[in-house]
Design a protein around this motif. Structure first.
Motif, PDB file in Angstrom:
ATOM      1  N   GLU A 348     -14.790 -15.858-147.103  1.00 30.60           N
ATOM      2  CA  GLU A 348     -15.023 -17.239-147.296  1.00 30.60           C
ATOM      3  C   GLU A 348     -15.566 -17.975-145.918  1.00 30.60           C
ATOM      4  O   GLU A 348     -16.610 -18.772-145.792  1.00 30.60           O
ATOM      5  N   LEU A 349     -15.020 -17.597-144.880  1.00 29.82           N
ATOM      6  CA  LEU A 349     -15.500 -17.997-143.776  1.00 29.82           C
ATOM      7  C   LEU A 349     -16.656 -17.635-142.929  1.00 29.82           C
ATOM      8  O   LEU A 349     -17.545 -18.435-142.659  1.00 29.82           O
ATOM      9  N   GLU A 350     -16.785 -16.397-143.319  1.00 24.35           N
ATOM     10  CA  GLU A 350     -18.395 -15.612-143.076  1.00 24.35           C
ATOM     11  C   GLU A 350     -19.410 -16.466-143.910  1.00 24.35           C
ATOM     12  O   GLU A 350     -20.405 -16.839-143.526  1.00 24.35           O
ATOM     13  N   PHE A 351     -19.035 -16.789-145.254  1.00 25.63           N
ATOM     14  CA  PHE A 351     -19.961 -17.138-146.033  1.00 25.63           C
ATOM     15  C   PHE A 351     -20.327 -18.725-145.461  1.00 25.63           C
ATOM     16  O   PHE A 351     -21.645 -18.873-145.610  1.00 25.63           O
ATOM     17  N   ILE A 352     -19.443 -19.560-145.010  1.00 22.05           N
ATOM     18  CA  ILE A 352     -19.814 -20.913-144.764  1.00 22.05           C
ATOM     19  C   ILE A 352     -20.567 -20.721-143.281  1.00 22.05           C
ATOM     20  O   ILE A 352     -21.345 -21.335-143.248  1.00 22.05           O
ATOM     21  N   GLN A 353     -20.202 -19.825-142.442  1.00 22.36           N
ATOM     22  CA  GLN A 353     -20.916 -19.699-141.030  1.00 22.36           C
ATOM     23  C   GLN A 353     -22.316 -19.281-141.522  1.00 22.36           C
ATOM     24  O   GLN A 353     -23.021 -19.801-140.674  1.00 22.36           O
ATOM     25  N   ASN A 354     -22.439 -18.486-142.333  1.00 15.88           N
ATOM     26  CA  ASN A 354     -23.812 -17.882-142.349  1.00 15.88           C
ATOM     27  C   ASN A 354     -24.707 -19.040-143.230  1.00 15.88           C
ATOM     28  O   ASN A 354     -25.961 -19.059-142.901  1.00 15.88           O
ATOM     29  N   THR A 355     -24.260 -19.739-144.237  1.00 12.50           N
ATOM     30  CA  THR A 355     -25.078 -20.638-144.891  1.00 12.50           C
ATOM     31  C   THR A 355     -25.388 -21.891-144.021  1.00 12.50           C
ATOM     32  O   THR A 355     -26.356 -22.261-144.117  1.00 12.50           O
ATOM     33  N   GLU A 356     -24.334 -22.106-142.985  1.00 10.30           N
ATOM     34  CA  GLU A 356     -24.776 -23.104-142.113  1.00 10.30           C
ATOM     35  C   GLU A 356     -25.648 -22.708-140.967  1.00 10.30           C
ATOM     36  O   GLU A 356     -26.729 -23.492-140.723  1.00 10.30           O
ATOM     37  N   LEU A 357     -25.718 -21.398-140.735  1.00  8.38           N
ATOM     38  CA  LEU A 357     -26.793 -20.890-139.941  1.00  8.38           C
ATOM     39  C   LEU A 357     -28.261 -20.703-140.604  1.00  8.38           C
ATOM     40  O   LEU A 357     -29.131 -21.125-140.144  1.00  8.38           O
TER      41      LEU A 357
END
Length: 487
Positions: A348-357
């Motif tokens: 989930e953390l990677e998902f949030i970081q990737n979508t923000e990027l």
């Protein structure tokens, strides 16, 4: 490095499609504004023609009593025909067509080179045909030279109807007297055209009827024409607006173009990727071509979605095309990250970081394209240049973090992971303690409300103590119970 170049090329292609859709929209809006400005001029010229006709009739006909009581309406008709005919042409954007020949010549009016003699005559009951015969006898070459006779609209319609009426029907439906056309009128019209010197085609209707050009009513006639011009103007403006509205046809064109562009870009990038692997086209295996075709097809599908989304967002919402394209791009990227999250390839953390990027990069692309189009006001080219410069600058900045800054980011992420683990452990301990406390509490409640009086009494005492009641106030002995209820 190669992947960054591919991403930049794809981003440029996407923003180029967006700029092209925006250019199509702008052309349509510019055409509408231009049409409305022209219509302002058209209406102004048309109304001026009516005003000039009223002024000319007032000063040169009525004030001077030109033509006298019996002939004045003929001159009023000539000037009114010029004013109304020009106005109706001008409101359509076609310019003035009539000229008044005010010199008692064989020609009263000239319309685009055609000489016209007007005959607004009602005396004698011949609907002006007698006046035409008199004029033709005086000027026998008038029709041969290309002239035309113009008579009141109502007279023309009556003459045309009588001329077209067969003899057997005339004898059956027309009377020799009474209201309306008579058999005598029919015979008079037939006799007029019988010798062939004048054909029905040598006559044309005026825009006005006989009664509309009389001295008492010409002002109201021309006033009504002003209102009619305003109505025509509104219809033309509405037509221009309807033509400028987004259409399914243009949406289909935008969708097909975007699909072709994105599919083509995907094809080129897929072939380039295979070539970077060291393969020549002649050495491509069946699987290689399947991979290329799959990438091309996916690109075409994404292009179709982009095209229809761009057209809808830029026309039905206040969204610039560059921003709309970035929204679609971000949507595709986030959808891909959601798929990776569902299959467990990212957390989930990677998902949030990737979508923000992804969202940030899409925003940079949109802003760069808009600024580029403003600084380089050339359709499509400005957006591509702006997107290229903005994307390169953004990636240069985003990759320029020092090792210390990168370590700080990594340490922060590690601290967050440790904090998550600690909070999860503490939460579990609290849940276990809460479960134990609730179990004891429920056990006390069961004893306090037991049907057995002795058990209930003992349970009530324990419940009171557990809830913090002072031991002196707890009725836990016979003496305290007697003192509480009897003293």
């Amino acid at each position: 490095m190669t992947n960054e170049k591919d991403n930049l090329a794809k981003s440029n292609q996407e923003q180029a499609v967006a700029a092209w859709v925006n250019h199509l929209n702008q052309i349509r809006l510019d055409t509408l504004l231009s049409s409305l400005r022209r219509q302002d001029t058209n209406l102004r010229d048309a109304l001026r023609s009516i005003d000039e006709a009223v002024r000319t009739i007032n000063l040169e006909v009525v004030f001077t009593n030109r033509g006298g009581v019996k002939g004045m309406h003929g001159f009023i008709a000539e000037v009114a025909e010029v004013g109304v005919g020009n106005a109706r042409s001008q409101v359509q954007g076609q310019g003035a067509v009539y000229q008044w020949i005010n010199n008692n010549s064989p020609v009263d009016l000239v319309r685009e080179g055609l000489g016209i003699q007007q005959k607004f005559v009602a005396s004698g009951g011949r609907l002006g045909l007698g006046a035409i015969s008199e004029h033709l006898s005086k000027y026998p070459d008038f029709l041969a030279d290309g002239g035309k006779y113009q008579i009141p609209l109502d007279h023309y319609e009556a003459i045309r109807a009588l001329n077209d009426l067969p003899a057997e029907e005339a004898g059956k439906f027309l009377t020799r007297s009474g209201d309306g056309p008579s058999l005598k009128d029919w015979q008079r019209v037939r006799d007029f055209f019988a010798d062939g010197s004048v054909s029905i085609d040598a006559l044309e209707p005026s825009t006005l009827e006989y009664h509309q050009v009389q001295r008492e009513v010409y002002e109201s006639t021309l006033g009504a024409e002003r209102n009619s011009l305003h109505s025509t103007d509104r219809s033309l403006r509405d037509e221009a607006y309807q033509q400028s509205r987004p259409s399914l046809r243009q949406a289909g064109t935008a969708t097909a173009t975007a699909a072709a562009a994105e599919g083509g870009a995907a094809l080129v990038l897929a072939l380039a990727a295979k070539r970077r692997e060291g393969k020549k086209f002649k050495d491509f295996s069946e699987q290689d071509w399947i991979d290329v075709a799959s990438a091309t097809g996916l690109g075409a599908v994404q292009g179709s979605v982009r095209g229809v989304s761009l057209y809808a967002l830029s026309n039905f919402t206040a969204t610039p095309a560059a921003v709309a394209s970035s929204i679609v791009t971000a949507g595709f990227g986030i959808a891909e990250q959601a798929h990776l999250l569902r299959v467990g390839k990212i957390n989930e953390l990677e998902f949030i970081q990737n979508t923000e990027l992804i969202s940030l990069e899409a925003s940079v692309s949109a802003l760069s394209s808009v600024l580029g189009q403003i600084l380089v006001p050339v359709p499509v080219l400005g957006a591509v240049i702006g997107n290229t410069v903005g994307t390169v600058m953004y990636r240069a900045v985003s990759t320029s973090l020092s090792e210390r800054e990168a370590a700080l980011v990594e340490r922060y992420a590690q601290e967050q992971r440790e904090l998550d683990a600690q909070l999860a452990s503490e939460q579990q301990e609290l849940l276990e303690a809460l479960e134990s406390t609730l179990t004891d509490y429920i056990d006390l409640l069961e004893r306090a409300f037991s049907p057995d009086v002795e058990i209930a009494l003992a349970g009530s005492v324990e419940l009171a103590v557990e809830l913090g009641v002072d031991s002196e106030d707890v009725l836990d002995s016979q003496e305290k119970v007697s003192a509480y209820f009897l003293d």
